[in-house]
Design an enzyme around this catalytic site. Structure first.
Site, PDB file in Angstrom:
ATOM      1  N   ALA A   1      61.659  46.272  20.165  1.00 47.94           N
ATOM      2  CA  ALA A   1      62.589  46.240  21.286  1.00 47.94           C
ATOM      3  C   ALA A   1      61.774  46.452  22.558  1.00 47.94           C
ATOM      4  O   ALA A   1      60.663  47.001  22.510  1.00 47.94           O
ATOM      5  CB  ALA A   1      63.631  47.337  21.128  1.00 47.94           C
TER       6      ALA A   1
ATOM      7  N   GLY B   1      61.717  46.933  16.296  1.00 47.39           N
ATOM      8  CA  GLY B   1      62.795  45.941  16.246  1.00 47.39           C
ATOM      9  C   GLY B   1      62.346  44.607  15.662  1.00 47.39           C
ATOM     10  O   GLY B   1      63.174  43.831  15.174  1.00 47.39           O
TER      11      GLY B   1
ATOM     12  N   GLU C   1      62.653  45.035  12.075  1.00 51.45           N
ATOM     13  CA  GLU C   1      64.091  45.134  11.784  1.00 51.45           C
ATOM     14  C   GLU C   1      64.779  43.778  11.820  1.00 51.45           C
ATOM     15  O   GLU C   1      65.637  43.491  10.987  1.00 51.45           O
ATOM     16  CB  GLU C   1      64.740  46.109  12.779  1.00 51.45           C
TER      17      GLU C   1
ATOM     18  N   GLU D   1      58.663  53.906  15.769  1.00 52.13           N
ATOM     19  CA  GLU D   1      59.601  54.568  16.691  1.00 52.13           C
ATOM     20  C   GLU D   1      59.412  56.068  16.805  1.00 52.13           C
ATOM     21  O   GLU D   1      59.504  56.630  17.905  1.00 52.13           O
ATOM     22  CB  GLU D   1      61.056  54.272  16.276  1.00 52.13           C
TER      23      GLU D   1
END
Ligand code: CO8
Length: 267
Positions: free
Chosen positions: A73, A118, A121, A141
């Site tokens: 992200a 992300g 993910e 993270e």
């Protein structure tokens, strides 16, 4: 199809290749990209000429090399998030991520380079993952003081088991493509040059089967995964019954008995 700032779409031979392209940020997912993904996936799902979707990452700005699938992200967007904004960002991602998981077309992540946070993910939200030898997977993270928030705590444990998911998330260790294959995070590893041809070959094989049956099989696997086995098998029987009322079932079985090539057209 809509025009996008951060995505490129090519469709040929019943296969769509959707490329995430933010060369300035190693294809990191910002809000605009998540919203574009949502629009693109909605439009792709409505297309009868797309049987399989391949999701991949575009080249880097520096040397035009395919260095990153998705590097996570977008940290520069998240840095000033309040708790409410962060939650909204997570929910914003969950819409296109669930589309990848549940849309009627099969989704394949062709992972070329970094699949971090992300990025790992979104690859896990796809049905199948093929990685090039230069791919790197990880959930960094907790090193940033946050947790995986695009489904990583849930999908990683479901894919590789709770112990390995906890190790990867707690240590932030990155793993290469071969280790990702060994633990079941990816289905196949290829050379960097052969990544897209390998993904397209698998996509073509899937597209050559009964597409409606493939989409029902996908729904059966997804829906049954979190059910108890008795209800899951009953749900499967119901979906099996639905496939038995199709043109493709009559054609596929008839062709077998008549020793000819089946012409499967349902979708
Ligand atoms: N976000 C924003 N920008 C990024 C990101 C990112 N995730 N990753 C790379 N970039 C940018 C860099 O800032 C840099 O920009 P610039 O050239 O303007 O300085 C450019 O991309 C190139 O990156 P590097 O120079 O760092 O390239 P290197 O080859 O040296 O390093 C790495 C590559 C190792 C991938 C490195 O860029 C890196 O560590 N990136 C961050 C990886 C990361 O931590 N990802 C996880 C982010 S957190 C996350 O994904 C949470 C998901 C859930 C959110 C839920 C919210 C509710």
């Amino acid at each position: 199809m809509s025009e996008f700032n951060n995505l490129k779409l090519e469709v040929a031979d019943e296969i769509a290749v959707l490329t995430i392209s933010r060369p300035a940020a190693l294809n990191a997912l910002n809000s605009e990209t998540l919203d574009e993904l949502n629009v693109a996936l909605t439009e792709i799902e409505a297309r009868d000429d797309v049987k399989v979707l391949i999701l991949t990452g575009g080249p880097d700005k520096k040397d035009n090399a395919f260095k990153s699938f998705v590097a996570g992200a977008d940290i520069s967007e998240m840095v000033n998030f309040t708790a409410a904004e962060a939650r909204a960002f997570g929910m914003r991602a969950s819409v296109p991520f669930f589309k990848l998981m549940n849309m009627r077309q099969v989704t394949i992540a062709a992972v070329n380079g970094f699949a971090l946070g992300g990025g790992c993910e979104i690859a896990m939200a796809c049905d199948i993952r093929i990685a090039s030898e230069n791919a790197t997977f990880g959930q960094p993270e907790t090193g940033l003081g946050i947790i995986p928030g695009f489904g990583g705590t849930q999908r990683l444990a479901r894919l590789v088991g709770m112990g390995r998911a906890k190790e990867l998330i707690f240590t932030c260790d990155s793993i290469d493509a071969n280790e990702a294959y060994r633990i079941g995070l990816v289905n196949k590893v290829t050379t960097t040059d052969e990544l897209m041809s390998t993904a397209k070959a698998m996509a073509a094989k899937i597209a050559s089967k009964g597409s409606y049956a493939v989409s029902i099989a996908k729904a059966a696997i997804n829906n049954g995964y979190d059910m108890d086995i008795k209800n899951a098998v009953e749900m499967e029987a119901n979906l099996f019954g639905i496939t038995c009322s199709t043109h493709d079932k009559a054609e596929g079985m008839g062709a077998f008995l008549e020793r000819r090539q089946a012409n499967l057209t349902d979708f």
